[in-house]
Design a protein around this motif. Sequence first.
Motif, short mmCIF file in Angstrom:
data_model
loop_
_atom_site.label_atom_id
_atom_site.label_comp_id
_atom_site.label_asym_id
_atom_site.label_seq_id
_atom_site.Cartn_x
_atom_site.Cartn_y
_atom_site.Cartn_z
N LEU A 65 -17.63 8.97 -7.38
CA LEU A 65 -16.92 10.40 -8.10
C LEU A 65 -16.85 11.46 -7.22
N LEU A 66 -18.20 11.86 -6.43
CA LEU A 66 -18.27 13.10 -5.65
C LEU A 66 -17.17 13.08 -4.38
N LEU A 67 -16.94 11.76 -3.83
CA LEU A 67 -16.00 11.57 -2.68
C LEU A 67 -14.73 12.12 -3.27
N CYS A 68 -14.45 11.59 -4.61
CA CYS A 68 -12.87 11.76 -5.08
C CYS A 68 -12.75 13.32 -5.31
N VAL A 69 -13.72 14.04 -6.00
CA VAL A 69 -13.80 15.31 -6.11
C VAL A 69 -13.63 16.10 -4.91
N PHE A 70 -14.54 15.97 -3.87
CA PHE A 70 -14.53 16.62 -2.67
C PHE A 70 -13.05 16.46 -2.03
N GLY A 71 -12.61 15.15 -1.98
CA GLY A 71 -11.34 14.83 -1.44
C GLY A 71 -10.06 15.53 -2.15
N GLY A 72 -10.54 15.50 -3.57
CA GLY A 72 -9.38 16.04 -4.47
C GLY A 72 -9.09 17.69 -4.19
N VAL A 73 -10.43 18.23 -4.01
CA VAL A 73 -10.25 19.66 -3.52
C VAL A 73 -9.41 20.09 -2.44
N ALA A 74 -9.79 19.24 -1.24
CA ALA A 74 -9.20 19.46 -0.26
C ALA A 74 -7.74 19.07 -0.21
N LEU A 75 -7.20 18.22 -0.92
CA LEU A 75 -5.80 17.87 -1.14
C LEU A 75 -5.23 19.10 -1.95
N PHE A 76 -5.85 19.56 -2.85
CA PHE A 76 -5.25 20.58 -3.69
C PHE A 76 -5.23 22.03 -2.74
N LEU A 77 -6.08 22.16 -1.86
CA LEU A 77 -6.05 23.36 -1.00
C LEU A 77 -4.88 23.28 -0.15
N ALA A 78 -4.63 21.89 0.45
CA ALA A 78 -3.60 21.85 1.54
C ALA A 78 -2.34 21.85 0.72
N TRP A 79 -2.02 21.25 -0.25
CA TRP A 79 -0.76 21.36 -0.84
C TRP A 79 -0.48 22.55 -1.80
#
Length: 259
Positions: A65-79
């Motif tokens: 879940l933590l990996l998904c959260v960190f990855g989701g934040v990175a994707l959000f910032l990029a897009w």
Amino acid sequence: MARKKIDENTVINRGQYNIGKIVMLTFVGGVFVALGIAIIINIVSDLKAAQFVKAVILVPIGMGLLLCVFGGVALFLAWKDVYHWVKKRITKKRGVEGFAVITDSYSISEGGKTGMNINRYYGFVLTYEINGAQKTFKTDPTFEINEYNYLKSLEQVKIKIYKDYVVINEEFRYGIYTKDSYTGLDKKYFKDKPYSTIVKLMSWFAIVWIVLFIVMFALTVTLKNSAFVIIAFSILPLVIIPLGIIYAVYFFKDVGKKQ
């Protein structure tokens, strides 16, 4: 092809979004999310085959879940950057021209909000009128220090409005870029002597040191003697620190003259 001549009035079209940053965040975010989902799917599959739930599986599920959260934040910032880039292009092409007043500003930075301005970018809160109604719009923070100072000096700024999106439509000319956008210092501290000489020496030494470190690291691995790496590490401060002190002496001496 002759090189384009640049003078004080040359319009500068600076890219406000870093493609490399968007690609990197998208890649890192995608990898983290994929790993997190893979971990969770694997644990869920094991759960279906198990007779009961073991408390020990909560740890890998939490990690997933933590990996998904960190990855989701990175994707959000990029897009988020991609979203604003697309909206700005559409608004500049199809938007209605108008004027706005800057009522507030904010910034993001790699450094703190106090102290030296390290790689800081600014956004603005705009107040404008359309169809008899007064509205506000908050831009994304993509303006560097020189653009910020120029826009703040204007009583009102040119804008374009498309639906609910607004872009600042001012031209930025070469003459306004008097400060280094990364540090916020006057460009003379990098271009004029003796500053330029010291900066060049530090840059060249850094390149030489990187090559030397690679060689020393290879010798350490080959000969199994850590002394080579220790020597390489010790050489860097022996040169960089004295050059930094010399730069600081000239800098504070120059600043003191203005006071």
